[in-house]
Design a protein around this motif. Structure first.
Motif, mmCIF file in Angstrom:
data_model
loop_
_atom_site.group_PDB
_atom_site.id
_atom_site.type_symbol
_atom_site.label_atom_id
_atom_site.label_comp_id
_atom_site.label_asym_id
_atom_site.label_seq_id
_atom_site.Cartn_x
_atom_site.Cartn_y
_atom_site.Cartn_z
ATOM 1 N N TYR A 6 5.954 7.094 -0.701
ATOM 2 C CA TYR A 6 6.373 6.083 -1.795
ATOM 3 C C TYR A 6 6.538 5.048 -0.821
ATOM 4 C CZ TYR A 6 6.051 9.955 -5.063
ATOM 5 O OH TYR A 6 5.722 10.852 -5.744
ATOM 6 N N VAL A 51 8.940 9.570 -10.980
ATOM 7 C CA VAL A 51 8.201 9.840 -9.916
ATOM 8 C C VAL A 51 8.346 11.408 -9.975
ATOM 9 C CG1 VAL A 51 8.735 10.468 -7.312
ATOM 10 C CG2 VAL A 51 9.249 7.974 -8.266
ATOM 11 N N CYS A 105 7.797 1.893 -5.435
ATOM 12 C CA CYS A 105 6.430 2.135 -6.007
ATOM 13 C C CYS A 105 5.597 2.827 -5.285
ATOM 14 C CB CYS A 105 5.719 0.336 -5.689
ATOM 15 S SG CYS A 105 5.705 -0.076 -3.997
ATOM 16 N N SER A 106 4.301 3.050 -5.466
ATOM 17 C CA SER A 106 3.406 4.054 -4.812
ATOM 18 C C SER A 106 3.336 3.352 -3.351
ATOM 19 C CB SER A 106 2.187 3.922 -5.541
ATOM 20 O OG SER A 106 1.584 2.822 -5.657
ATOM 21 N N ALA A 107 2.584 4.218 -2.352
ATOM 22 C CA ALA A 107 2.633 4.028 -0.942
ATOM 23 C C ALA A 107 1.723 2.649 -0.770
ATOM 24 C CB ALA A 107 2.047 5.082 0.000
ATOM 25 N N ASP A 108 0.663 2.664 -1.878
ATOM 26 C CA ASP A 108 -0.097 1.446 -1.602
ATOM 27 C C ASP A 108 0.325 0.065 -2.336
ATOM 28 O OD1 ASP A 108 -0.781 2.054 -4.240
ATOM 29 O OD2 ASP A 108 -2.903 2.521 -3.711
ATOM 30 N N TYR A 140 7.483 2.115 -9.961
ATOM 31 C CA TYR A 140 8.259 3.475 -10.686
ATOM 32 C C TYR A 140 9.679 2.768 -11.058
ATOM 33 C CZ TYR A 140 4.759 6.245 -9.072
ATOM 34 O OH TYR A 140 3.553 7.042 -8.522
ATOM 35 N N THR A 159 0.552 0.036 -5.744
ATOM 36 C CA THR A 159 -0.188 -0.160 -7.095
ATOM 37 C C THR A 159 0.775 0.180 -8.232
ATOM 38 O OG1 THR A 159 -1.420 1.612 -6.796
ATOM 39 C CG2 THR A 159 -2.330 -0.296 -5.934
ATOM 40 N N VAL A 160 1.498 1.115 -8.075
ATOM 41 C CA VAL A 160 2.196 1.708 -9.284
ATOM 42 C C VAL A 160 3.632 1.411 -9.229
ATOM 43 C CG1 VAL A 160 2.646 3.856 -10.456
ATOM 44 C CG2 VAL A 160 0.524 3.569 -9.418
#
Length: 152
Positions: free
Chosen positions: A87, A81, A108-111, A116, A113-114
């Motif tokens: 997030y 990050v 993960c990302s706020a949506d 961490y 999709t990623v």
């Protein structure tokens, strides 16, 4: 934060809970410090349980299901990050036993999709007087049923 706010965006199981990384959460390299991930996960669980009406009010004698201890914690860091901001933490229960539970998480990302980081944590519910394992309340068990990850 309302239960509705914690429900979106949709994930295949569990809940995606928003978290915020602040500038002072970053290390000297400008990355989220490894010790901050468990804190973010803990805050996400607190927000989720609070939104469901399960609140710790500071009295350990009456803490109920909030009187618990960590037995095991695992984490794998998948990607750094690199910046403060919004997030999310995806949370679910892998197992809800009589006195213990295992939960999974994904930072993960706020949506969503990623990814961490991801991991698991094992908690044991304790009796506040004896600090020995004690059963989860029926209210807690009922509140956690929809968080159980489907087997298969």
């Amino acid at each position: 934060m309302t239960a509705e706010a914690l429900a979106a965006p949709a994930v295949s199981h569990g809940r995606l809970v928003p978290v915020t990384v602040h500038f002072d959460d970053l290390d000297a390299l400008g990355l989220l410090h490894n010790a901050r991930y468990p804190v973010m996960v803990e805050r996400a669980w607190g927000a989720l349980w609070n939104a469901r009406g399960l609140v710790f009010e500071g009295d350990w004698e009456a803490a109920g299901d909030f009187c618990n201890a960590v037995k095991e914690f695992t984490i794998t860091y998948d990607a750094p990050v690199k910046a403060p901001g919004g997030y999310a933490v995806e949370l679910w229960l892998d197992r809800l036993g009589r006195t213990g539970l295992t939960y999974g998480f994904r930072f993960c990302s706020a949506d969503g999709t990623v990814t961490y980081a991801r991991g698991t944590r094992v908690l044991v519910r304790l009796d506040p007087a004896t600090l020995r394992p004690a059963p989860w309340s029926e209210e807690f068990r009922a509140s956690g049923q929809d968080l159980l990850r489907p087997r298969g």
